[in-house]
Scaffold this motif. Structure first.
Motif, PDB file in Angstrom:
ATOM      1  N   LEU A 172       0.833  -1.201   0.000  1.00  0.00           N
ATOM      2  CA  LEU A 172       0.000   0.000   0.000  1.00  0.00           C
ATOM      3  C   LEU A 172       0.868   1.252   0.000  1.00  0.00           C
ATOM      4  CD1 LEU A 172      -2.767  -1.049   2.523  1.00  0.00           C
ATOM      5  CD2 LEU A 172      -3.007  -0.737   0.061  1.00  0.00           C
ATOM      6  N   ALA A 173       1.937   1.189   0.732  1.00  0.00           N
ATOM      7  CA  ALA A 173       2.810   2.358   0.844  1.00  0.00           C
ATOM      8  C   ALA A 173       3.423   2.714  -0.505  1.00  0.00           C
ATOM      9  CB  ALA A 173       3.900   2.081   1.864  1.00  0.00           C
ATOM     10  N   PHE A 174       3.817   1.727  -1.267  1.00  0.00           N
ATOM     11  CA  PHE A 174       4.496   2.037  -2.527  1.00  0.00           C
ATOM     12  C   PHE A 174       3.512   2.182  -3.679  1.00  0.00           C
ATOM     13  CE2 PHE A 174       7.871   0.074  -0.036  1.00  0.00           C
ATOM     14  CZ  PHE A 174       8.870   1.022  -0.196  1.00  0.00           C
ATOM     15  N   GLU A 175       2.475   1.496  -3.612  1.00  0.00           N
ATOM     16  CA  GLU A 175       1.418   1.539  -4.630  1.00  0.00           C
ATOM     17  C   GLU A 175       1.926   1.773  -6.046  1.00  0.00           C
ATOM     18  OE1 GLU A 175      -3.082   3.156  -5.170  1.00  0.00           O
ATOM     19  OE2 GLU A 175      -1.798   4.093  -3.694  1.00  0.00           O
ATOM     20  N   SER A 176       2.393   0.756  -6.629  1.00  0.00           N
ATOM     21  CA  SER A 176       2.887   0.740  -8.012  1.00  0.00           C
ATOM     22  C   SER A 176       3.944   1.811  -8.301  1.00  0.00           C
ATOM     23  CB  SER A 176       1.730   0.838  -9.026  1.00  0.00           C
ATOM     24  OG  SER A 176       1.169   2.131  -8.995  1.00  0.00           O
ATOM     25  N   SER A 177       4.585   2.296  -7.274  1.00  0.00           N
ATOM     26  CA  SER A 177       5.702   3.212  -7.515  1.00  0.00           C
ATOM     27  C   SER A 177       6.900   2.412  -7.986  1.00  0.00           C
ATOM     28  CB  SER A 177       6.042   3.966  -6.223  1.00  0.00           C
ATOM     29  OG  SER A 177       7.427   3.910  -5.977  1.00  0.00           O
ATOM     30  N   PRO A 178       7.701   2.969  -8.844  1.00  0.00           N
ATOM     31  CA  PRO A 178       8.893   2.243  -9.297  1.00  0.00           C
ATOM     32  C   PRO A 178       9.901   2.051  -8.162  1.00  0.00           C
ATOM     33  CG  PRO A 178       8.842   4.482 -10.188  1.00  0.00           C
ATOM     34  CD  PRO A 178       7.544   4.279  -9.490  1.00  0.00           C
ATOM     35  N   MET A 179       9.675   2.738  -7.065  1.00  0.00           N
ATOM     36  CA  MET A 179      10.593   2.605  -5.946  1.00  0.00           C
ATOM     37  C   MET A 179      10.353   1.316  -5.161  1.00  0.00           C
ATOM     38  SD  MET A 179      12.370   5.373  -5.969  1.00  0.00           S
ATOM     39  CE  MET A 179      13.044   5.454  -4.309  1.00  0.00           C
ATOM     40  N   MET A 180       9.296   0.658  -5.511  1.00  0.00           N
ATOM     41  CA  MET A 180       8.942  -0.521  -4.725  1.00  0.00           C
ATOM     42  C   MET A 180      10.063  -1.563  -4.739  1.00  0.00           C
ATOM     43  SD  MET A 180       5.557  -2.980  -4.753  1.00  0.00           S
ATOM     44  CE  MET A 180       4.649  -1.954  -5.807  1.00  0.00           C
ATOM     45  N   PRO A 181      10.538  -1.949  -3.575  1.00  0.00           N
ATOM     46  CA  PRO A 181      11.619  -2.948  -3.550  1.00  0.00           C
ATOM     47  C   PRO A 181      11.119  -4.316  -4.042  1.00  0.00           C
ATOM     48  CG  PRO A 181      10.924  -2.402  -1.314  1.00  0.00           C
ATOM     49  CD  PRO A 181      10.134  -1.527  -2.232  1.00  0.00           C
ATOM     50  N   ALA A 182      12.018  -5.085  -4.583  1.00  0.00           N
ATOM     51  CA  ALA A 182      11.641  -6.378  -5.165  1.00  0.00           C
ATOM     52  C   ALA A 182      10.987  -7.283  -4.130  1.00  0.00           C
ATOM     53  CB  ALA A 182      12.870  -7.061  -5.756  1.00  0.00           C
ATOM     54  N   SER A 183      11.468  -7.194  -2.905  1.00  0.00           N
ATOM     55  CA  SER A 183      10.937  -8.093  -1.884  1.00  0.00           C
ATOM     56  C   SER A 183       9.450  -7.820  -1.653  1.00  0.00           C
ATOM     57  CB  SER A 183      11.712  -7.923  -0.585  1.00  0.00           C
ATOM     58  OG  SER A 183      11.467  -6.647  -0.047  1.00  0.00           O
ATOM     59  N   VAL A 184       9.024  -6.614  -1.973  1.00  0.00           N
ATOM     60  CA  VAL A 184       7.607  -6.292  -1.806  1.00  0.00           C
ATOM     61  C   VAL A 184       6.836  -6.577  -3.097  1.00  0.00           C
ATOM     62  CG1 VAL A 184       5.967  -4.431  -1.353  1.00  0.00           C
ATOM     63  CG2 VAL A 184       8.080  -4.588  -0.022  1.00  0.00           C
ATOM     64  N   SER A 185       7.416  -6.125  -4.212  1.00  0.00           N
ATOM     65  CA  SER A 185       6.682  -6.254  -5.473  1.00  0.00           C
ATOM     66  C   SER A 185       6.464  -7.707  -5.853  1.00  0.00           C
ATOM     67  CB  SER A 185       7.428  -5.518  -6.589  1.00  0.00           C
ATOM     68  OG  SER A 185       8.648  -6.177  -6.852  1.00  0.00           O
ATOM     69  N   GLU A 186       7.322  -8.559  -5.430  1.00  0.00           N
ATOM     70  CA  GLU A 186       7.165  -9.966  -5.813  1.00  0.00           C
ATOM     71  C   GLU A 186       5.889 -10.570  -5.238  1.00  0.00           C
ATOM     72  OE1 GLU A 186      10.563 -11.966  -4.319  1.00  0.00           O
ATOM     73  OE2 GLU A 186       9.797 -12.087  -2.276  1.00  0.00           O
ATOM     74  N   LEU A 187       5.337  -9.908  -4.223  1.00  0.00           N
ATOM     75  CA  LEU A 187       4.075 -10.419  -3.690  1.00  0.00           C
ATOM     76  C   LEU A 187       2.980 -10.383  -4.744  1.00  0.00           C
ATOM     77  CD1 LEU A 187       4.055  -8.779  -0.147  1.00  0.00           C
ATOM     78  CD2 LEU A 187       4.303 -11.209  -0.670  1.00  0.00           C
ATOM     79  N   LEU A 188       3.133  -9.480  -5.711  1.00  0.00           N
ATOM     80  CA  LEU A 188       2.114  -9.366  -6.752  1.00  0.00           C
ATOM     81  C   LEU A 188       2.391 -10.280  -7.947  1.00  0.00           C
ATOM     82  CD1 LEU A 188       1.667  -5.505  -6.686  1.00  0.00           C
ATOM     83  CD2 LEU A 188       0.023  -7.210  -5.898  1.00  0.00           C
ATOM     84  N   SER A 189       3.481 -10.956  -7.920  1.00  0.00           N
ATOM     85  CA  SER A 189       3.839 -11.795  -9.072  1.00  0.00           C
ATOM     86  C   SER A 189       3.027 -13.087  -9.067  1.00  0.00           C
ATOM     87  CB  SER A 189       5.325 -12.120  -9.032  1.00  0.00           C
ATOM     88  OG  SER A 189       5.552 -13.085  -8.026  1.00  0.00           O
ATOM     89  N   PRO A 190       2.904 -13.695 -10.234  1.00  0.00           N
ATOM     90  CA  PRO A 190       2.214 -14.994 -10.292  1.00  0.00           C
ATOM     91  C   PRO A 190       2.918 -16.022  -9.423  1.00  0.00           C
ATOM     92  CG  PRO A 190       2.715 -14.177 -12.497  1.00  0.00           C
ATOM     93  CD  PRO A 190       3.389 -13.263 -11.544  1.00  0.00           C
ATOM     94  N   ALA A 191       4.203 -15.846  -9.254  1.00  0.00           N
ATOM     95  CA  ALA A 191       4.954 -16.819  -8.457  1.00  0.00           C
ATOM     96  C   ALA A 191       4.419 -16.877  -7.031  1.00  0.00           C
ATOM     97  CB  ALA A 191       6.440 -16.468  -8.450  1.00  0.00           C
ATOM     98  N   GLN A 192       3.989 -15.725  -6.509  1.00  0.00           N
ATOM     99  CA  GLN A 192       3.445 -15.706  -5.155  1.00  0.00           C
ATOM    100  C   GLN A 192       2.160 -16.541  -5.096  1.00  0.00           C
ATOM    101  OE1 GLN A 192       4.430 -14.567  -2.253  1.00  0.00           O
ATOM    102  NE2 GLN A 192       2.497 -14.963  -1.171  1.00  0.00           N
ATOM    103  N   ARG A 193       1.326 -16.406  -6.114  1.00  0.00           N
ATOM    104  CA  ARG A 193       0.104 -17.217  -6.165  1.00  0.00           C
ATOM    105  C   ARG A 193       0.443 -18.703  -6.254  1.00  0.00           C
ATOM    106  NH1 ARG A 193      -3.597 -14.086 -10.671  1.00  0.00           N
ATOM    107  NH2 ARG A 193      -4.573 -12.581  -9.270  1.00  0.00           N
ATOM    108  N   MET A 194       1.414 -18.990  -7.080  1.00  0.00           N
ATOM    109  CA  MET A 194       1.818 -20.397  -7.244  1.00  0.00           C
ATOM    110  C   MET A 194       2.323 -20.949  -5.923  1.00  0.00           C
ATOM    111  SD  MET A 194       1.857 -21.138 -10.694  1.00  0.00           S
ATOM    112  CE  MET A 194       3.278 -22.085 -11.164  1.00  0.00           C
TER     113      MET A 194
END
Lengths: 233, 663
Positions: A149-171
């Motif tokens: 929520l804090a980064f909300e699609s900002s490019p600053m979002m660290p990978a450790s956070v953005s990966e939560l949105l990846s398909p890999a997280q669902r898998m």
């Protein structure tokens, strides 16, 4: 017991050992069937039981149930997945707090993905926050998720956070649920084939520390085994 | 490892559950090739040990029945390795002041009590403990201990002086009765457990998966102790005493133990197994995928503690390849197709799903690869760098279909179809191994002809039998109820005595081409439907009889050609096979005959030939004769066995067969 100096394993010995291993096509078929079932390849498993003339180890419909749950998670429908898991066996989630937490976390992720921020906040406060106090792992996962929520699609979002949105997280969540369901059926949670490869990797590493193996052993094995079979008697 | 376990043919058994982790003595054969006898022990001593296994068995009443029969041991002889377990105290490897009872289990201190530290009396058991057993455990009952006696129980290397208590000298380890201390090979011991005295039962175990030792007292576990035990040296069970009349009685497994060693072993096995199961699969190493060490490492640090889940995706594509290649190899075409289809669908749901905010990792490149299977190295699996990729999905399909048509033809006994398909698609196969495959096929063709002839003859006989039982009815076929059912029985007798050497038939100089046409005629007869046609019974009979005669001629002349063609092939395999093949002719119903004849003629032989041809075709295409899956299994098993022989105790807990095939 000369463990310290490396032993030498000769080609002939290694070949003989490989050749001496008792394994039949039926044995390997079982391994393959196990893989198809555990990984949820229902039609393939059905065909295989016909083609190879094998008894099915499980009810093929149970594979389908499992796969429906997996698919629900992969398309982000966590609610559906939870309902289905409970239909299958309510004990799975009752007895597995970590799994339940990860499902709730996934649900939160899906809210955020869909931009339902109000729902996300409410859900986090009501359902997840209390669980965060239960264990440090839950808490840090919760924090990581809220960071979305804090980064909300900002490019600053660290990978450790953005990966939560990846398909890999669902898998990953889907795999965890799959494993839990399999365990509840007292089936292995991992295909035996995978375990076999783990053992091989472990074994080869151990062996390489302790012994010199013949080079190019595998090619020769194959050829040798083939030759013996062809020449027969 | 379990495959190599020798079960003692008779009494002195080990505990039932601990047993699989333990090698037992066999009644003959030499010592293990990997754990050579300690030089101090002379050969004659060894012989004595090998005398009937009755030693140490005065308590056979209490002995649990051996859970594995000796049959298991027989299947294993090919490993050529015999590992012996300690079963009694050594007659030689002891101080003279310690006397050994007849059964080899009791030690009594008969000399004068020792005074200084330098003087003690120790004894070792008759064999070193093979590390491949995983965990070895024995128990000692203190029959009599003097108040000041520091009885020491433990292990020692073969070269450790026996005049010292185990634990005081390098390469020996002991737990002492008087103070409960544990000594790791020098006099700087440490507090370990309670003291023990007359009547106590002390258990002493070594765990080669950790190279540590543990003790139990009256069935209670006292904890792990010592490090690096048995790592660089062989170890023997060892006991030391210092006072006159002290005595102990050991249980090397011939009687039930006080301590629940089975549970302990199971728990250790689970722990070791779980540990092994955290190993990451290096797909590059397996030859099943690119090496991704860097990526793996970074991922690992991120998701420490859950290897099974992070690995999941990495493992999918190579596993799919492995399975698909296996299915294709053995010609499970429908399964392979269903599998491919499902893989493709799955890749779609995953990568083509709904829009995702952030960059999508290419999770599914690999999966896609597995599905269309074209760039993959899967065909050769981990084994070779040769050619032999499946060109494309269609290539795979076409290839598989042809191979399947060939093997199916063989399986149903249609050798002509199989041969012509092979000639068309895989001509080089027939020449393989100096024409061995062609030879096998032709032999089979001959057997099929003999079977057909037998079948045809049986039809004639059946008709005769029917006619004999009920002359009118038998002749009436459904559509010829008005027919005249006169059967001339006399004529039938003549058929039974059909002259097989009658040269009137053309089937004489049959080449394989001619024989195939004859084959089709015979085929229709033997298929069983013709008699239903409205036909006068004599005609039916005559036709059947003629067909039977023709079939027999065809078979025999084919056999003659076969014999002539391979007369000069002196390969023993060829000779033996030819002999077996001709043996079939001697029986009117070879399959029903059973035994070797039945085997040569029966469905099993067709299946085996089909498998051989399948393999030969694959090899002719530069593909491995065995699916990568099989090779991997063999490697795993061989690897674990070898590790056990190298003294890696953990290998004892990885029972490949039980774990993957029977479990």
């Amino acid at each position: 017991m000369p463990v310290q100096q490396k032993a030498k394993i000769y080609q002939e010995e290694w070949e003989r050992r490989l050749h001496d291993v008792q394994v039949s096509k039926e044995d390997l078929n079982q391994l393959v069937m196990d893989y198809l079932v555990i990984e949820g390849y229902k039609t393939a498993a059905e065909e295989f039981s016909k083609e190879a003339g094998m008894e099915s180890p499980v009810d093929f419909d149970s594979i389908e149930n499992r796969m429906n749950i997996r698919e629900a998670l992969q398309r982000g429908d966590v609610g559906e997945a939870i309902t289905r898991v409970n239909d299958l066996n309510p004990e799975i989630l009752d007895t597995n707090p970590s799994l339940y937490f990860h499902l709730q976390q996934q649900k939160l992720i899906e809210y955020i993905r869909q931009g339902k921020i109000a729902e996300a906040l409410q859900f986090a406060q009501e359902e997840l926050a209390p669980r965060g106090e239960e264990s440090p792992e839950f808490l840090s996962e919760l924090e990581r998720t809220m960071a979305l929520l804090a980064f909300e699609s900002s490019p600053m979002m660290p990978a450790s956070v953005s990966e939560l949105l990846s398909p890999a997280q669902r898998m990953k969540t889907a795999a965890e649920v799959n494993a839990a369901i399999l365990e509840s059926f007292s089936q292995g949670k991992e295909a035996k084939l995978v375990s076999l490869l783990r053992l091989l990797c472990w074994g080869e590493a151990m062996l390489e520390e302790r012994a010199d193996l013949p080079k190019g052993k595998q090619e020769d094995n194959n050829q040798m085994i083939a030759r013996e079979k062809l020449t027969g008697a | 490892m379990r495959d190599m376990l020798y079960t003692e043919p008779a009494p002195s058994t080990l505990t039932p559950v601990a047993r699989p982790t333990v090698y037992a003595v066999s009644s003959h054969d030499s010592r293990s090739s990997v754990s050579p006898a300690p030089p101090s022990i002379p050969y004659p001593y060894f012989r004595r040990e090998l005398s009937p296994v009755g030693d140490s068995d005065d308590e056979s009443v209490a002995t649990p029945p051996p859970p594995q029969s000796a049959i298991d041991a027989v299947t294993v002889l090919s490993t050529n390795t015999m590992l012996m377990l300690p079963t009694r105290w050594s007659e030689q490897d002891r101080m003279p002041s310690l006397s050994v009872s007849l059964d080899g289990r009791e030690l009594t201190f008969t000399g004068p009590s020792c005074m200084g530290d330098r003087e003690s009396s120790a004894a070792r058991a008759n064999h070193p403990i093979p590390p491949a057993c995983g965990i070895y455990y024995y128990e000692v009952e203190i029959l009599h201990k003097c108040p000041k006696g520091p009885i020491s129980i433990g292990f020692s290397a073969p070269d450790v002086r026996l005049s010292r208590l185990p634990g005081w000298e390098r390469n020996s380890w002991g737990y002492h009765a008087d103070d409960g201390w544990a000594f790791p090979g020098h006099k700087e011991g440490s507090v370990y457990g309670p003291t023990f005295d007359t009547g106590d039962v002390i258990g002493c175990g070594i765990d080669f998966s950790q190279n540590r030792v543990f003790y139990t007292k009256n069935g209670s576990f006292l904890g792990m102790v010592f490090e690096n035990v048995g790592k660089n040296t062989e170890v023997y069970p060892c006991i030391g005493m210092r006072q006159t009349n002290e005595s102990i009685r050991a249980n090397f497994g011939s009687a039930p133990f006080k301590f629940a060693i089975e549970e302990h072993v199971r728990a250790r096995r689970d722990a070791v197994w779980n540990d092994i199961m955290t190993t990451r699969v290096d797909w590059g190493l397996m030859g099943l995928g690119p090496r991704k060490t860097e990526k793996l490492e970074s991922e690992e640090s991120k998701n420490a503690g859950k290897p099974e889940i992070t690995e999941d995706e990495d493992s999918k594509a190579p596993l799919r390849k492995l399975v698909l290649e296996y299915l294709a190899h053995h010609g499970y075409a429908r399964t392979a197709r269903a599998f491919q289809k499902q893989c493709a669908e799955r890749s779609k749901t995953v990568s083509g799903g709904e829009p995702v905010q952030t960059k999508v990792e290419p999770v599914d490149d690999d999966a896609a690869m597995a599905v269309d299977a074209d760039d993959t190295r899967m065909a050769e699996g981990p084994s070779s760098g040769g050619p032999g990729n499946y060109e494309s999905e269609h290539g795979l399909d076409r290839d598989l279909n042809t191979r399947l048509s060939i093997t199916n033809a063989i399986i149903r006994g249609d050798i002509d179809t199989a041969m012509s398909l092979i000639r068309e698609h895989h001509p080089s196969v027939l020449e393989r191994e100096q024409g061995l495959i062609l030879f096998r096929l032709r032999c089979r063709k001959f057997v099929e002809l003999v079977l057909e002839a037998g079948e045809a003859l049986r039809k004639v006989k059946d008709l005769e039998r029917q006619a004999a039982v009920n002359p009118t009815e038998s002749a009436i076929t459904p559509e010829s109820q008005d027919g005249v059912g006169e059967v001339i029985v006399g004529e039938m007798d003549g058929v039974g005595a059909m002259d097989v050497d009658d040269p009137s038939l053309e089937a004489h100089n049959v080449s394989s081409a001619v024989s195939s046409t004859v084959h089709t005629t015979v085929g229709t007869v033997s298929s069983g439907s013709p008699p239903v046609r409205p036909m006068r019974s004599q005609d039916t009979h005559a036709a059947l009889a003629a067909a039977a005669k023709a079939a027999l001629h065809t078979a025999l002349s084919y056999g003659q050609t076969l014999e002539a063609d391979y007369k000069s092939d002196l390969r023993p395999g060829v000779r033996a096979h030819l002999r077996r093949t001709f043996g079939v002719v001697a029986y009117d119903d070879p399959i029903a005959t059973g035994g070797e004849v039945g085997e040569t003629a029966g469905q099993g032989a067709r299946d085996a030939l089909a498998a051989e041809v399948n393999q030969a075709i694959l090899e002719s295409q530069g593909r491995p004769a065995h699916p990568a899956l099989e090779t991997l299994y063999r490697q795993t098993s061989a690897c674990v066995t070898r590790l056990g022989l190298l003294g890696v105790g953990a290998a004892a807990f990885a029972d490949v067969r039980k774990e993957f095939l029977e479990g």
